[in-house]
Enzyme design. Structure first.
Site, PDB file in Angstrom:
ATOM      1  N   GLY A 139       0.911  -1.321  -0.128  1.00  0.00           N
ATOM      2  CA  GLY A 139      -0.009  -0.029  -0.018  1.00  0.00           C
ATOM      3  C   GLY A 139       0.934   1.327  -0.013  1.00  0.00           C
ATOM      4  N   SER A 141       3.091   3.746   1.258  1.00  0.00           N
ATOM      5  CA  SER A 141       3.906   3.852   2.477  1.00  0.00           C
ATOM      6  C   SER A 141       5.286   4.240   2.207  1.00  0.00           C
ATOM      7  CB  SER A 141       3.818   2.533   3.149  1.00  0.00           C
ATOM      8  OG  SER A 141       4.037   1.454   2.055  1.00  0.00           O
ATOM      9  N   LYS A 194       3.017   0.027 -10.303  1.00  0.00           N
ATOM     10  CA  LYS A 194       2.984   1.537 -10.028  1.00  0.00           C
ATOM     11  C   LYS A 194       4.368   2.174  -9.893  1.00  0.00           C
ATOM     12  CE  LYS A 194       4.344   0.735  -5.754  1.00  0.00           C
ATOM     13  NZ  LYS A 194       5.587   1.099  -5.148  1.00  0.00           N
ATOM     14  N   VAL A 282      17.889  -0.938  -4.658  1.00  0.00           N
ATOM     15  CA  VAL A 282      17.274  -1.487  -5.838  1.00  0.00           C
ATOM     16  C   VAL A 282      16.099  -0.682  -6.407  1.00  0.00           C
ATOM     17  CG1 VAL A 282      15.839  -3.505  -6.511  1.00  0.00           C
ATOM     18  CG2 VAL A 282      17.675  -3.750  -4.935  1.00  0.00           C
TER      19      VAL A 282
END
Length: 339
Positions: A139, A141, A194, A282
């Site tokens: 979510g 965050s 996303k 990453v």
């Protein structure tokens, strides 16, 4: 909830932040990783300065060099490792774990080559008798905000509602709250895809475009994420929730987002290899772009933003040319999200 023993695999920014949440809730937290100096720093100085320069962790949070020690008598294990090593770490866990535990992951990506979601990898590598149905923690965050206990709302997704509710109770407190969702496919694809759109939004910023352009990329990006997710079996409503539009907003608009920062640097003309070296973390959106592009071709899903980012990263096309060329694409109706 009775105190639980939780192994957190991956002492990166998000793994560290989630460890603090679990510790705040009274659970025994065992962080495992493969960089000895980082683990020693957590144990001796209660810091993880590679990610959080000014944060002091509770001394009850312990870091483990040995995976076997970290997994001993645990109630649950949380994978927060990069996508590319998830399968390898899952194999190690399956060889060591000697009892059933709740298995969770909080990473966002798709495996290169196989195109598989992370829950599928965990299901393949960890036998049924050693785990629950996988629970996905995902979510909107930023670790940088969660670590200082800013209010954060995310999703616990699982095919097993009881497992999802367990994780919901495990993490939830007065600043961190989870909602359950049975749509694992939707939550995982939203979290992975996303990152691609965030690269695009960052690139627009780096090229000097304004809010109009960024809003366009984010909303049209959501449309193409939804198209691919539905093709893979997701519920379209998931993409209007926390793990969908919520995560897209947070990742596609903030300097905390490493994918946004990578896109911003690309937009300013920096080379990808220099960006990755300078960030030292990453950038999941880079590898996910290739996987999503291949899936879009395989499943015949229209994903122009993903295609533009792919052309820039993997085919050497100028990022500005790749993105602005979308303005000459075939006219479409806005509600053609399912085609």
């Amino acid at each position: 909830m009775i105190r639980q023993k939780i192994a957190v695999l991956g002492p990166g920014s998000w793994g560290t932040a989630l460890s603090q949440v679990l510790n705040d809730n009274g659970h025994e937290v065992r962080i495992w990783g493969n960089i000895p100096e980082q683990l020693d720093e957590i144990n001796e100085h209660h810091t993880n300065k590679r990610y959080f320069k000014d944060v002091v962790l509770d001394e009850k949070i312990k870091a483990y060099h040995d995976l076997e020690d970290a997994l001993k008598d645990i109630d649950a294990v949380l994978f927060v490792v990069p996508t590319k090593v998830t399968r390898l770490v899952a194999k190690q866990v399956s060889q060591i774990l000697d009892h059933k535990a709740v298995v969770m992951h909080a990473s966002k990506g798709l495996e290169p080559g196989t195109h598989e979601r992370l829950s599928v990898i965990l299901e393949e590598e960890i036998p049924n008798h050693l785990r629950s149905d996988i629970v996905v923690v995902s979510g909107p965050s930023h670790a940088e905000e969660t670590i200082v206990r800013d209010i954060t709302l995310i999703t616990a997704a699982s095919k097993d509602l009881e497992a999802a509710k367990y994780v919901q109770k495990l993490f939830s407190n007065n600043y961190f709250r989870l909602y359950t969702n049975p749509d694992v496919i939707g939550v995982e694809t939203a979290g992975a895809l996303k990152n691609i759109i965030a690269v695009g939004a960052g690139a627009l910023h780096g090229m000097g475009y304004g809010d109009n352009a960024k809003a366009a990329v984010i909303t049209r990006g959501l449309a193409e994420i939804t198209r691919l997710g539905v093709k893979l079996g997701a519920d379209p409503l998931t993409y209007s929730g926390l793990s969908g539009v919520g995560d897209l907003i947070v990742t596609g608009t903030s300097i905390y987002s490493r994918n946004w920062r990578a896109g911003d640097a690309l937009g300013r003309g920096e080379k990808l290899e220099d960006i990755e070296r300078n960030m030292g973390m990453v950038i999941e959106g880079i590898s996910t772009t290739k996987v999503a592009y291949e899936l879009s071709r395989e499943l015949n899903v229209y994903m122009p933003i993903t295609c533009a980012i792919y052309q820039s990263i993997y085919e050497g096309k100028n990022i500005k040319e790749a993105i602005t060329s979308m303005m000459s694409n075939e006219f479409r109706a806005e509600n053609e999200w399912s085609k």
